[in-house]
Design a protein around this motif. Structure first.
Motif, mmCIF file in Angstrom:
data_model
loop_
_atom_site.group_PDB
_atom_site.id
_atom_site.type_symbol
_atom_site.label_atom_id
_atom_site.label_comp_id
_atom_site.label_asym_id
_atom_site.label_seq_id
_atom_site.Cartn_x
_atom_site.Cartn_y
_atom_site.Cartn_z
ATOM 1 N N TYR A 99 0.848 -1.189 0.000
ATOM 2 C CA TYR A 99 0.000 0.000 0.000
ATOM 3 C C TYR A 99 0.889 1.245 0.000
ATOM 4 C CZ TYR A 99 -3.589 -3.203 1.905
ATOM 5 O OH TYR A 99 -4.459 -4.239 2.111
ATOM 6 N N HIS A 100 0.526 2.233 -0.813
ATOM 7 C CA HIS A 100 1.273 3.494 -0.740
ATOM 8 C C HIS A 100 0.564 4.527 0.127
ATOM 9 C CE1 HIS A 100 -1.348 5.841 -3.436
ATOM 10 N NE2 HIS A 100 -1.327 4.850 -4.307
ATOM 11 N N ASP A 101 -0.629 4.197 0.633
ATOM 12 C CA ASP A 101 -1.384 5.164 1.423
ATOM 13 C C ASP A 101 -1.758 4.623 2.808
ATOM 14 O OD1 ASP A 101 -3.217 3.275 0.598
ATOM 15 O OD2 ASP A 101 -4.661 4.701 -0.238
ATOM 16 N N VAL A 102 -0.968 3.674 3.316
ATOM 17 C CA VAL A 102 -1.167 3.124 4.655
ATOM 18 C C VAL A 102 0.131 3.301 5.429
ATOM 19 C CG1 VAL A 102 -1.618 1.023 5.991
ATOM 20 C CG2 VAL A 102 -2.896 1.448 3.886
ATOM 21 N N ARG A 144 7.904 -4.231 -8.621
ATOM 22 C CA ARG A 144 7.015 -3.796 -7.546
ATOM 23 C C ARG A 144 5.768 -3.095 -8.077
ATOM 24 N NH1 ARG A 144 10.893 -1.039 -2.886
ATOM 25 N NH2 ARG A 144 11.477 -3.008 -1.856
ATOM 26 N N MET A 145 4.655 -3.345 -7.366
ATOM 27 C CA MET A 145 3.415 -2.608 -7.567
ATOM 28 C C MET A 145 3.017 -1.961 -6.245
ATOM 29 S SD MET A 145 0.947 -5.208 -9.636
ATOM 30 C CE MET A 145 1.381 -5.886 -11.232
ATOM 31 N N VAL A 146 2.313 -0.835 -6.330
ATOM 32 C CA VAL A 146 1.731 -0.232 -5.130
ATOM 33 C C VAL A 146 0.250 0.032 -5.357
ATOM 34 C CG1 VAL A 146 3.852 0.762 -4.213
ATOM 35 C CG2 VAL A 146 2.482 2.071 -5.861
ATOM 36 N N THR A 147 -0.468 0.110 -4.242
ATOM 37 C CA THR A 147 -1.926 0.243 -4.269
ATOM 38 C C THR A 147 -2.372 1.400 -3.386
ATOM 39 O OG1 THR A 147 -2.314 -2.102 -4.705
ATOM 40 C CG2 THR A 147 -4.084 -0.910 -3.594
ATOM 41 N N GLY A 148 -3.306 2.188 -3.895
ATOM 42 C CA GLY A 148 -3.922 3.262 -3.116
ATOM 43 C C GLY A 148 -5.280 3.595 -3.675
ATOM 44 N N GLU A 172 -6.201 -1.979 -6.113
ATOM 45 C CA GLU A 172 -6.679 -3.237 -5.523
ATOM 46 C C GLU A 172 -5.595 -4.254 -5.169
ATOM 47 O OE1 GLU A 172 -9.481 -1.151 -7.937
ATOM 48 O OE2 GLU A 172 -7.802 -2.327 -8.735
ATOM 49 N N SER A 173 -4.488 -4.308 -5.878
ATOM 50 C CA SER A 173 -3.575 -5.451 -5.792
ATOM 51 C C SER A 173 -3.119 -5.758 -4.370
ATOM 52 C CB SER A 173 -2.345 -5.237 -6.683
ATOM 53 O OG SER A 173 -2.680 -5.339 -8.038
ATOM 54 N N ALA A 174 -2.690 -4.738 -3.623
ATOM 55 C CA ALA A 174 -2.191 -4.994 -2.273
ATOM 56 C C ALA A 174 -3.294 -5.519 -1.359
ATOM 57 C CB ALA A 174 -1.564 -3.740 -1.686
ATOM 58 N N ALA A 175 -4.530 -5.062 -1.583
ATOM 59 C CA ALA A 175 -5.635 -5.556 -0.763
ATOM 60 C C ALA A 175 -5.884 -7.041 -1.012
ATOM 61 C CB ALA A 175 -6.898 -4.757 -1.052
ATOM 62 N N VAL A 176 -5.825 -7.456 -2.275
ATOM 63 C CA VAL A 176 -5.983 -8.878 -2.587
ATOM 64 C C VAL A 176 -4.810 -9.669 -2.025
ATOM 65 C CG1 VAL A 176 -6.320 -10.560 -4.435
ATOM 66 C CG2 VAL A 176 -7.253 -8.259 -4.679
ATOM 67 N N ALA A 177 -3.614 -9.139 -2.170
ATOM 68 C CA ALA A 177 -2.434 -9.799 -1.602
ATOM 69 C C ALA A 177 -2.541 -9.925 -0.087
ATOM 70 C CB ALA A 177 -1.175 -9.021 -1.979
ATOM 71 N N HIS A 178 -3.087 -8.908 0.553
ATOM 72 C CA HIS A 178 -3.275 -8.901 2.008
ATOM 73 C C HIS A 178 -4.201 -10.039 2.436
ATOM 74 C CE1 HIS A 178 -3.965 -5.993 5.659
ATOM 75 N NE2 HIS A 178 -3.931 -7.257 6.049
ATOM 76 N N VAL A 179 -5.326 -10.184 1.735
ATOM 77 C CA VAL A 179 -6.271 -11.262 2.055
ATOM 78 C C VAL A 179 -5.625 -12.631 1.814
ATOM 79 C CG1 VAL A 179 -8.474 -12.320 1.392
ATOM 80 C CG2 VAL A 179 -8.288 -9.827 1.613
ATOM 81 N N CYS A 180 -4.891 -12.762 0.714
ATOM 82 C CA CYS A 180 -4.214 -14.030 0.444
ATOM 83 C C CYS A 180 -3.175 -14.334 1.517
ATOM 84 C CB CYS A 180 -3.557 -13.989 -0.940
ATOM 85 S SG CYS A 180 -4.733 -14.045 -2.310
ATOM 86 N N HIS A 181 -2.451 -13.319 1.966
ATOM 87 C CA HIS A 181 -1.472 -13.498 3.038
ATOM 88 C C HIS A 181 -2.147 -14.006 4.310
ATOM 89 C CE1 HIS A 181 2.041 -12.590 5.575
ATOM 90 N NE2 HIS A 181 1.181 -12.042 6.426
ATOM 91 N N ALA A 182 -3.282 -13.398 4.663
ATOM 92 C CA ALA A 182 -3.987 -13.793 5.882
ATOM 93 C C ALA A 182 -4.537 -15.212 5.794
ATOM 94 C CB ALA A 182 -5.120 -12.809 6.168
#
Length: 241
Positions: A99-102, A144-148, A172-182
């Motif tokens: 995420y670039h905005d977290v 690298r990709m970033v999401t905001g 969206e990408s980091a949010a999907v990656a976050h869910v997959c990580h969890a």
């Protein structure tokens, strides 16, 4: 037995190129999402579009995992170029996503207590993507990709470039990656560029979205075809966490 793959797109135009690829397609609704299930090149798949933004993407990713029982998720679609070397209609495949905005300590000092802010792309999917890039005949970059939550332009683009050094940005990408990580399942993002760092993001997105979506789907399809003939698949064997 091949693993079931989730295909998650942000918008209907990004999902559209995948639908003709789905054999024996069935359709159902859940959580305000339309889920398309079938087989792509003999690989079982569930595909949907989530709607734009991080929360919508996270909801869709969890539905794919819990309801569709997917064993990996590919987030496919479009992105804005950040690195000056990236051109419109280049495809970027995520080696890592953030995420670039977290605030950075949100994910490292608190749940899920990550070692860094970056969600890595799955090594096995990346290996297939390397082969798929050769098959596609298209310009493909890995990085690298970033999401905001907003289109980047002007000083905002430069600030993100300096802080994160990404090839591209999306919503969206980091949010999907976050869910997959969890959930402990493999993730990869495949995004084709609609606008470069020196052009108006929103206007270029509208102009180039359809073609960029088609290209991203072609690269993702090439990956799935490689998966279908893979001699060893750690996803299918349950060797991944």
């Amino acid at each position: 037995m091949l693993p079931k793959i989730g295909i998650l797109c942000a918008g209907d135009e990004e999902l559209a190129p995948f639908l003709p690829l789905l054999d024996r397609r069935s359709v159902r609704r859940q959580a305000m999402l339309t889920i398309h299930e079938g087989w792509i090149s003999s690989v079982p798949a569930a595909a949907l579009y989530s709607g734009v933004c991080k929360v919508n993407a996270a909801i869709a990713a969890q539905v794919l995992i819990d309801s569709c029982r997917v064993e990996a998720i590919i987030n496919a679609g479009t992105a804005g170029g950040i690195d000056p070397s990236i051109s419109i209609f280049d495809t970027v495949i995520s080696t890592e996503t953030a995420y670039h905005d977290v605030a950075e300590d949100i994910l490292t000092e608190f749940h899920p207590w990550m070692d860094s802010i970056w969600f890595p792309g799955d090594p096995f999917l990346l290996s297939l993507a390397t082969q798929a890039a050769q098959d596609s005949g298209r310009p493909v970059r890995f990085g690298r990709m970033v999401t905001g939550e907003a289109f980047l332009s002007g000083p905002g683009t430069e600030a993100v470039r300096s802080a994160f050094h990404p090839l591209c940005a999306d919503m969206e990408s980091a949010a999907v990656a976050h869910v997959c990580h969890a959930n402990g399942i493999p993730f990869l993002s495949i995004r084709t560029i609609t606008d470069s760092a020196d052009r108006s993001a929103a206007a270029c997105f509208e102009e180039n979205c359809r073609r960029a979506s088609e290209i991203a789907a072609q690269v993702a399809h090439a990956l799935l075809k490689r998966l279908a003939v893979s001699e060893s698949c750690p996803i299918a064997k349950g060797e991944l966490p």
